[in-house]
Design a protein around this motif. Structure first.
Motif, PDB file in Angstrom:
ATOM      1  N   THR A  15       0.827  -1.209   0.000  1.00 57.19           N
ATOM      2  CA  THR A  15       0.000   0.000   0.000  1.00 57.19           C
ATOM      3  C   THR A  15       0.863   1.262   0.000  1.00 57.19           C
ATOM      4  O   THR A  15       0.593   2.213  -0.742  1.00 57.19           O
ATOM      5  CB  THR A  15      -0.917   0.001   1.236  1.00 57.19           C
ATOM      6  OG1 THR A  15      -1.766  -1.146   1.197  1.00 57.19           O
ATOM      7  CG2 THR A  15      -1.765   1.259   1.272  1.00 57.19           C
ATOM      8  N   ALA A  16       1.914   1.269   0.838  1.00 54.68           N
ATOM      9  CA  ALA A  16       2.780   2.449   0.935  1.00 54.68           C
ATOM     10  C   ALA A  16       3.497   2.717  -0.376  1.00 54.68           C
ATOM     11  O   ALA A  16       3.640   3.879  -0.797  1.00 54.68           O
ATOM     12  CB  ALA A  16       3.795   2.251   2.063  1.00 54.68           C
ATOM     13  N   ALA A  17       3.947   1.661  -1.060  1.00 55.78           N
ATOM     14  CA  ALA A  17       4.637   1.836  -2.339  1.00 55.78           C
ATOM     15  C   ALA A  17       3.659   2.297  -3.425  1.00 55.78           C
ATOM     16  O   ALA A  17       3.954   3.217  -4.192  1.00 55.78           O
ATOM     17  CB  ALA A  17       5.315   0.537  -2.752  1.00 55.78           C
ATOM     18  N   ALA A  18       2.490   1.661  -3.492  1.00 54.55           N
ATOM     19  CA  ALA A  18       1.536   1.969  -4.556  1.00 54.55           C
ATOM     20  C   ALA A  18       0.935   3.355  -4.419  1.00 54.55           C
ATOM     21  O   ALA A  18       0.700   4.050  -5.424  1.00 54.55           O
ATOM     22  CB  ALA A  18       0.430   0.911  -4.566  1.00 54.55           C
ATOM     23  N   GLU A  19       0.662   3.777  -3.190  1.00 59.74           N
ATOM     24  CA  GLU A  19      -0.064   5.015  -2.969  1.00 59.74           C
ATOM     25  C   GLU A  19       0.835   6.239  -2.782  1.00 59.74           C
ATOM     26  O   GLU A  19       0.431   7.356  -3.104  1.00 59.74           O
ATOM     27  CB  GLU A  19      -0.964   4.868  -1.740  1.00 59.74           C
ATOM     28  CG  GLU A  19      -2.144   3.941  -1.938  1.00 59.74           C
ATOM     29  CD  GLU A  19      -3.186   4.535  -2.873  1.00 59.74           C
ATOM     30  OE1 GLU A  19      -3.562   5.698  -2.685  1.00 59.74           O
ATOM     31  OE2 GLU A  19      -3.586   3.823  -3.810  1.00 59.74           O
ATOM     32  N   TYR A  20       2.042   6.042  -2.265  1.00 58.10           N
ATOM     33  CA  TYR A  20       2.815   7.199  -1.818  1.00 58.10           C
ATOM     34  C   TYR A  20       4.246   7.298  -2.362  1.00 58.10           C
ATOM     35  O   TYR A  20       4.652   8.355  -2.825  1.00 58.10           O
ATOM     36  CB  TYR A  20       2.871   7.229  -0.290  1.00 58.10           C
ATOM     37  CG  TYR A  20       1.519   7.288   0.359  1.00 58.10           C
ATOM     38  CD1 TYR A  20       0.699   8.408   0.217  1.00 58.10           C
ATOM     39  CD2 TYR A  20       1.040   6.219   1.098  1.00 58.10           C
ATOM     40  CE1 TYR A  20      -0.565   8.457   0.804  1.00 58.10           C
ATOM     41  CE2 TYR A  20      -0.217   6.255   1.693  1.00 58.10           C
ATOM     42  CZ  TYR A  20      -1.014   7.379   1.536  1.00 58.10           C
ATOM     43  OH  TYR A  20      -2.257   7.414   2.107  1.00 58.10           O
ATOM     44  N   ALA A  21       5.034   6.226  -2.276  1.00 56.95           N
ATOM     45  CA  ALA A  21       6.472   6.380  -2.494  1.00 56.95           C
ATOM     46  C   ALA A  21       7.007   5.737  -3.760  1.00 56.95           C
ATOM     47  O   ALA A  21       8.053   6.145  -4.261  1.00 56.95           O
ATOM     48  CB  ALA A  21       7.242   5.815  -1.289  1.00 56.95           C
ATOM     49  N   GLY A  22       6.331   4.721  -4.308  1.00 59.95           N
ATOM     50  CA  GLY A  22       6.895   3.997  -5.438  1.00 59.95           C
ATOM     51  C   GLY A  22       8.169   3.281  -5.019  1.00 59.95           C
ATOM     52  O   GLY A  22       8.303   2.837  -3.874  1.00 59.95           O
ATOM     53  N   PRO A  23       9.158   3.161  -5.915  1.00 59.52           N
ATOM     54  CA  PRO A  23      10.417   2.497  -5.557  1.00 59.52           C
ATOM     55  C   PRO A  23      11.143   3.166  -4.389  1.00 59.52           C
ATOM     56  O   PRO A  23      11.934   2.518  -3.693  1.00 59.52           O
ATOM     57  CB  PRO A  23      11.248   2.592  -6.842  1.00 59.52           C
ATOM     58  CG  PRO A  23      10.235   2.722  -7.934  1.00 59.52           C
ATOM     59  CD  PRO A  23       9.112   3.517  -7.344  1.00 59.52           C
ATOM     60  N   ALA A  24      10.857   4.453  -4.161  1.00 60.87           N
ATOM     61  CA  ALA A  24      11.500   5.168  -3.054  1.00 60.87           C
ATOM     62  C   ALA A  24      11.022   4.669  -1.693  1.00 60.87           C
ATOM     63  O   ALA A  24      11.424   5.206  -0.657  1.00 60.87           O
ATOM     64  CB  ALA A  24      11.255   6.672  -3.189  1.00 60.87           C
ATOM     65  N   ILE A  25      10.186   3.621  -1.690  1.00 59.21           N
ATOM     66  CA  ILE A  25       9.784   2.995  -0.433  1.00 59.21           C
ATOM     67  C   ILE A  25      11.004   2.548   0.353  1.00 59.21           C
ATOM     68  O   ILE A  25      10.980   2.462   1.585  1.00 59.21           O
ATOM     69  CB  ILE A  25       8.847   1.788  -0.717  1.00 59.21           C
ATOM     70  CG1 ILE A  25       8.236   1.237   0.578  1.00 59.21           C
ATOM     71  CG2 ILE A  25       9.609   0.685  -1.435  1.00 59.21           C
ATOM     72  CD1 ILE A  25       7.211   2.095   1.171  1.00 59.21           C
ATOM     73  N   LEU A  26      12.123   2.294  -0.360  1.00 62.12           N
ATOM     74  CA  LEU A  26      13.361   1.915   0.333  1.00 62.12           C
ATOM     75  C   LEU A  26      13.841   3.052   1.231  1.00 62.12           C
ATOM     76  O   LEU A  26      14.326   2.816   2.346  1.00 62.12           O
ATOM     77  CB  LEU A  26      14.444   1.553  -0.686  1.00 62.12           C
ATOM     78  CG  LEU A  26      14.157   0.331  -1.565  1.00 62.12           C
ATOM     79  CD1 LEU A  26      15.264   0.130  -2.582  1.00 62.12           C
ATOM     80  CD2 LEU A  26      13.985  -0.906  -0.705  1.00 62.12           C
ATOM     81  N   LEU A  27      13.717   4.290   0.748  1.00 63.74           N
ATOM     82  CA  LEU A  27      14.079   5.439   1.576  1.00 63.74           C
ATOM     83  C   LEU A  27      13.101   5.591   2.738  1.00 63.74           C
ATOM     84  O   LEU A  27      13.490   5.991   3.836  1.00 63.74           O
ATOM     85  CB  LEU A  27      14.102   6.713   0.730  1.00 63.74           C
ATOM     86  CG  LEU A  27      15.137   6.771  -0.391  1.00 63.74           C
ATOM     87  CD1 LEU A  27      15.039   8.095  -1.146  1.00 63.74           C
ATOM     88  CD2 LEU A  27      16.545   6.566   0.157  1.00 63.74           C
ATOM     89  N   SER A  28      11.834   5.265   2.499  1.00 65.56           N
ATOM     90  CA  SER A  28      10.833   5.329   3.563  1.00 65.56           C
ATOM     91  C   SER A  28      11.167   4.350   4.679  1.00 65.56           C
ATOM     92  O   SER A  28      11.048   4.669   5.865  1.00 65.56           O
ATOM     93  CB  SER A  28       9.440   5.030   2.997  1.00 65.56           C
ATOM     94  OG  SER A  28       9.102   5.921   1.966  1.00 65.56           O
ATOM     95  N   PHE A  29      11.590   3.137   4.305  1.00 64.90           N
ATOM     96  CA  PHE A  29      11.999   2.172   5.316  1.00 64.90           C
ATOM     97  C   PHE A  29      13.198   2.684   6.097  1.00 64.90           C
ATOM     98  O   PHE A  29      13.301   2.470   7.308  1.00 64.90           O
ATOM     99  CB  PHE A  29      12.352   0.831   4.662  1.00 64.90           C
ATOM    100  CG  PHE A  29      11.200  -0.115   4.567  1.00 64.90           C
ATOM    101  CD1 PHE A  29      10.607  -0.618   5.710  1.00 64.90           C
ATOM    102  CD2 PHE A  29      10.690  -0.501   3.340  1.00 64.90           C
ATOM    103  CE1 PHE A  29       9.533  -1.497   5.643  1.00 64.90           C
ATOM    104  CE2 PHE A  29       9.621  -1.381   3.255  1.00 64.90           C
ATOM    105  CZ  PHE A  29       9.039  -1.877   4.407  1.00 64.90           C
TER     106      PHE A  29
END
Length: 516
Positions: free
Chosen positions: A61-75
C-alpha cells in the motif's frame, strides 16, 4: 537533583505525581512473575512481534499510494526513527528493568497524568494493532484455504465495518458479517499466553525461524526476476498531496511505521527476563536491526518484480510470487504469512497484558488485570479479557481504519521514551547505566541534551506530521472520520482516568509524593 511533586490534594498536582526510581526498582522485585527469558528468547520475541502485517500488507500500500520504488528510503527513515528510540529504550531498560515499558518510564519522568496517557497510547500500539494484524492473518488464511480447496464464506471472514474509497477519502459500510477467522487466531493466542510465557516463547522461537526462512526463500528466488525498469524513476514525480515525490517518501514512512510496531515488546518482558539489565537492550536493538535488514531486502524484490502501482492489495507478496511464476512458492508464502502473523499477535497481545498488569498494580486499572494464576503465574483473567476485546475488534474493524491511529500512538509513545532519557540523565546523573545511548550530548544552560534521544524525538515528529496533515486535509474535504476516531479515542482515555484512575491511584491514595 530532586524533583518534588505537589501534594495530591490538587488535581493538577495529582497529574504531576511521579514515582521515584527507587519505587520502580522495589516494585520490580515482588511482581510474582517467573524470570525465565534469556537474550535469544527476548530477541526472538522482538522479531516475532515485528515481522508481520507491516511487511505482508502495508508495504504494498505504501509503495503503490505514496512512495513507489522510493519505499526503500521510507523504510530507512522509519528505521532510523526506531533505531534512535531503540537505543533510548536500551538505556532505560538497563537502569529500570521493569515491566510496563514506556508507561513506567513516563511515570518516573513526567508523572501520573503522562503515564496514563502513554498507557492509553500503548493500547493503540499493542491492542489495536493486534486487531489489525489479526485482520491480515484472516486475509492470508482465507486465501490459503481457498488454494487448498476450502471455501470460507465472506460473512465469517469479513469485518462488520468496511471502508469504501470516495472522492473525499473513505466512507463506512456496515453489513451483517464478522471476521471470525481473525477473531479465532486471537483467542488461540490468548489461550497460549494464559499457559505461560516460557511455553509461548518456545512456540514463538520456532515460528520466527519458519517465517524468516520463508522470506529468505522469497528473496532467493525473487532476486533473479527483478526488472530494473520497474525501479525507474526511483522517486516518481509528485502528483497531489502526499502522492509520490519527496512528500510521498515521508508519508509512506508514516504508513510503514506500522511495520515496526512490536520490537519494543522486549521491554515489556523485563520482569520476566533472567538478566534484564544486560539482555533487554540486546533484545531490543538486535531484533530491530535484523527486522530492518529483512524489510529492505524484501521491499527491493517486491517492487522489482511487480510494477509498484499494482501493489495496493491485501497480499502484495502473493502478487509478487505470481509474477515470479512459482505456484508452490506462492503457497509457501501464504503458509509463512499465516504462521508468522500468529507470532506477531502473540507478541503484541503479550506486551499489552504486561502493560495492563503494571498499570493495574498502580491502581489505575482494576485489580483483575494484575491477578496471577496460582499455577501458571500469568495475569490470566486480564489476558482473557483483553483477548476477548481484541477478538471483538478484529471481527468488526478493518485494518485500514486503524493503521494510521496505531502509527500516531506509536510515534507519541516513542517520543516520550526518548524524552525520558534526557530527563533521567539530568535528574539522576549518578545512576548506574549498564547500557548508555551513544554519541553523547551537549549542555545547554546546564541541561544535558543527548544527540540520540533528540534525533529520536525529531524523527517521531516526522512520522506523525504527515498523518496529522492528511487528517486535517480529509476534514477540510468533508471526511471527518479519521479526526472523529482520534478524538473519540482521546475522550475515552480522559474518561477512563477521571472516572477510575484518579480515585484509585495508589500513589494518590497514600498521599505520597515521588522524590527523585
Amino acid at each position: 537533583m530532586a524533583l518534588h511533586s505537589p501534594t495530591p490534594a490538587s488535581a493538577p498536582g495529582r497529574l504531576r505525581l511521579r514515582k521515584s526510581i527507587q519505587q520502580i526498582e522495589s516494585e520490580s522485585q515482588d511482581h510474582g512473575l517467573h524470570r525465565t527469558l534469556g537474550p535469544i528468547q527476548l530477541m526472538m520475541l522482538g522479531i516475532g512481534s515485528t515481522i508481520g502485517a507491516g511487511i505482508y500488507v502495508m508495504t504494498g500500500t505504501a509503495a503503490a499510494e505514496y512512495a513507489g520504488p522510493a519505499i526503500l528510503l521510507s523504510f530507512l527513515v522509519a528505521g532510523l526513527a526506531c533505531l534512535f528510540t531503540a537505543l533510548s529504550y536500551g538505556e532505560l531498560a538497563s537502569t529500570m528493568p521493569v515491566s510496563g515499558s514506556a508507561y513506567s518510564y513516563a511515570y518516573v519522568s513526567m508523572g501520573e497524568g503522562a503515564a496514563w496517557a502513554v498507557g492509553w497510547l500503548l493500547l493503540l500500539e499493542y491492542g489495536v494493532s493486534c486487531a489489525g494484524v489479526a485482520a491480515g492473518f484472516s486475509g492470508y488464511a482465507t486465501s490459503l484455504l481457498h488454494d487448498l480447496g476450502v471455501h470460507v464464506p465472506a460473512f465469517i471472514s469479513t469485518t462488520l465495518v468496511q471502508t469504501q474509497p470516495t472522492v473525499h477519502g473513505a466512507s463506512l459500510l456496515v453489513a451483517p458479517r464478522l471476521d471470525l477467522v481473525g477473531a479465532a487466531s486471537v483467542l488461540l493466542v490468548t489461550f497460549l499466553l494464559v499457559l505461560g510465557i516460557q511455553e509461548s516463547a518456545r512456540i514463538n522461537t520456532l515460528v520466527v525461524f519458519v517465517k524468516v526462512g520463508v522470506l529468505l526463500l522469497f528473496l532467493a528466488f525473487g532476486l533473479r526476476y527483478i526488472h530494473p525498469s520497474y525501479l525507474e524513476p526511483f522517486i516518481p514525480p509528485r502528483e497531489d498531496g502526499f502522492h509520490y515525490g519527496v512528500p510521498g517518501i515521508f508519508r509512506a514512512a508514516s504508513v510503514i511505521f506500522f511495520a515496526y510496531v512490536g520490537f519494543e515488546t522486549v521491554s515489556t518482558a523485563s520482569a520476566e527476563a533472567r538478566n534484564p539489565r544486560r539482555d533487554v537492550p540486546l533484545g531490543i536493538i538486535g531484533s530491530l536491526l535484523i527486522c530492518t535488514l529483512i524489510y529492505m531486502c524484501v521491499a527491493v524484490v517486491l517492487i522489482g518484480v511487480v510494477p509498484f502501482r499494482r501493489l495496493n492489495v491485501a497480499d502484495p507478496l502473493a502478487i509478487a510470487v505470481d509474477a515470479i511464476g512459482q505456484p508452490w512458492l506462492a503457497l509457501l508464502i501464504k503458509v509463512g504469512a499465516v504462521i508468522g502473523l500468529c507470532s506477531v499477535i502473540l507478541g503484541l497481545l503479550y506486551g499489552q497484558t504486561r502493560i495492563f498488569f503494571t498499570i493495574a498494580r498502580d491502581g489505575l486499572l482494576p485489580k483483575i488485570f494484575c491477578r496471577l494464576h496460582p499455577t501458571f503465574r500469568t495475569p490470566w483473567i486480564g489476558t482473557i479479557l483483553l483477548g476477548l476485546v481484541v477478538a471483538a475488534a478484529t471481527a468488526t474493524l478493518p485494518i485500514d481504519i486503524i493503521s494510521d491511529l496505531v502509527s500516531l500512538g506509536t510515534a507519541a509513545a516513542f517520543g516520550i521514551v526518548c524524552f525520558t532519557v534526557i530527563w533521567q540523565r539530568n535528574a539522576r546523573p549518578d545512576l548506574a547505566r549498564p547500557f548508555s545511548v551513544p554519541l553523547g550530548g551537549v549542555r545547554v544552560g546546564g541541561v544535558w541534551i543527548g544527540l540520540v534521544p533528540s534525533l529520536g524525538i525529531l524523527f517521531c515528529l516526522i512520522m506523525a506530521g504527515p498523518l496529522f496533515l492528511d487528517m486535517i486535509r480529509a476534514l477540510a474535504d468533508g471526511n471527518p472520520l479519521p479526526a472523529l476516531l482520534l478524538g473519540g479515542y482521546i475522550v475515552l482515555g480522559v474518561l477512563g482516568y477521571v472516572l477510575y484512575g484518579h480515585s484509585h491511584s495508589h500513589l494518590g491514595r497514600d498521599k505520597r509524593t515521588a522524590t527523585v
